[in-house]
Design an enzyme around this catalytic site. Structure first.
Site, PDB file in Angstrom:
ATOM      1  CB  SER A   1      -0.906   0.000   1.233  1.00 36.74           C
ATOM      2  OG  SER A   1      -1.563   1.242   1.391  1.00 36.74           O
TER       3      SER A   1
ATOM      4  CE1 TYR B   1      -4.314  -2.169   5.154  1.00 34.19           C
ATOM      5  CE2 TYR B   1      -3.362  -0.005   4.742  1.00 34.19           C
ATOM      6  CZ  TYR B   1      -3.883  -1.194   4.273  1.00 34.19           C
ATOM      7  OH  TYR B   1      -3.952  -1.413   2.909  1.00 34.19           O
TER       8      TYR B   1
END
Length: 349
Positions: A195, A207
């Site tokens: 990401s 995350y």
């Protein structure tokens, strides 16, 4: 000659000399621009041509994809199936397996996989070894991942971190190691979906931590596997409309985290912080999320089928022009930027 006349003569000569030098500098600069342009254009054409070349005999190549129930993994499995690859689509649910079988060719095989369970990973690897035979596995795409819980770091518990790392990071490592001997046989590819938040931490929670770990694993694997002829690529998507960025789930997640907080932590943030966070989340996601998931799928497909894949792919305009440039900003400036876009509140003293 009077002093005035001498000065006028000197000024006239200097003006002519300066004008001549300025003209020469402009001509030199124009030549430099032309030289630079003459180098850039052929380089761009060469890079385009090099990137456009594709591998042959796709019907003999097997591609193992995790997280195929929905989103990027589902679209990639269908896309590669149409291109003639032998797709092995790993789904977490039986419903995901059945729906994918109904809309794809007989070449595509599905299997159940929980990337956080090493027994499930080993079982899937044994089945894949039987399917691919002596040719080996051409590519593995580590796409499976979760994004919740997500929120301020002091809202989290160690179990929140462990659960997400088990899927997003340890799952990637476990799946890769389980099939790496098969990829060595084929001199194939490893494609890891990270990401832009593996390059910059714009918010708290596990995350970003997990995606930074994927980036690090990807880099070390790329260096270690290069002598074996294995190419390792990293996909770094921005904000896209998937289950991971579902605003309803995100808002429910914030409410659940708030409800379980101790009273003293709630008082630290104030009674209005939760609603301010929910309002800002909805505003930002509506503004940034991209509905065209094929932008990411095309990057994945290129990493799998190109003769010369890139080492990194940045998918989405927000990734290219905001998040990645932000990762190179001085820390003090980046911190000010991200704090300025956080929900406003006055911490309790």
């Amino acid at each position: 000659m009077t002093p005035v006349t001498i000065w006028q003569t000197f000024d006239s000569a200097f003006s002519v000399r300066f004008s001549t030098m300025n003209t020469m500098c402009q001509q030199i600069n124009q030549k430099h621009y032309l030289y630079a342009l003459g180098l850039v254009v052929p380089w761009c054409i060469y890079r385009w041509y090099k990137g456009s070349r594709r591998v042959t005999k796709k019907e003999d190549k097997y591609v193992y994809i995790t997280g195929c129930d929905s989103g990027f993994g589902n679209l990639l499995a269908r896309h590669l199936d149409k291109q003639g690859f032998n797709v092995i689509a790993a789904c977490y649910t039986e419903k995901g397996e059945e729906e994918l079988k109904n809309i794809t060719s007989d070449r595509l095989a599905t299997l159940h996989l929980d990337v956080a369970d090493s027994k499930s990973v080993a079982k899937a690897a044994a089945l894949i070894k039987t399917l691919v035979g002596p040719k080996g596995l051409w590519a593995v795409v580590n796409n499976a991942g979760i994004a919740l819980p997500s929120g301020p770091t002091d809202w989290m518990t160690i179990y929140d971190y462990k659960n997400m790392l088990a899927v997003n990071l340890c799952g990637v490592i476990d799946v890769t190691l389980s099939v790496l001997p098969l990829i060595k046989k084929a001199k194939g590819r490893v494609v890891n979906v990270a990401s832009v938040f593996g390059r910059v931490s714009a918010f708290g929670g596990p995350y970003c931590v997990s995606k930074f770990g994927v980036e690090s694993f990807n880099d070390s694997l790329r260096l270690n596997m290069a002598p074996f002829g294995i190419k390792v690529a990293c996909i770094e998507p921005g904000f896209f409309k998937t289950n991971v960025t579902d605003t309803v789930a995100m808002k429910n997640n914030l409410r659940q985290l708030w409800e379980r907080l101790p009273q003293d932590v709630k008082e630290d943030y104030g009674p209005d912080y939760l609603q301010a966070s929910i309002d800002m989340l909805e505003q930002r996601f509506n503004m940034l999320t991209d509905g065209n998931l094929m932008k990411v799928v095309y990057c994945m497909e290129h990493a799998i089928s190109a003769v010369y894949p890139q080492t990194r792919y940045s998918a989405g305009w927000d990734a290219k022009f905001f998040w990645l440039p932000a990762a190179y900003l001085p820390t003090s400036i980046a911190d000010r930027l991200f704090r300025g876009n956080a929900p406003p509140f006055k911490p309790k003293v």
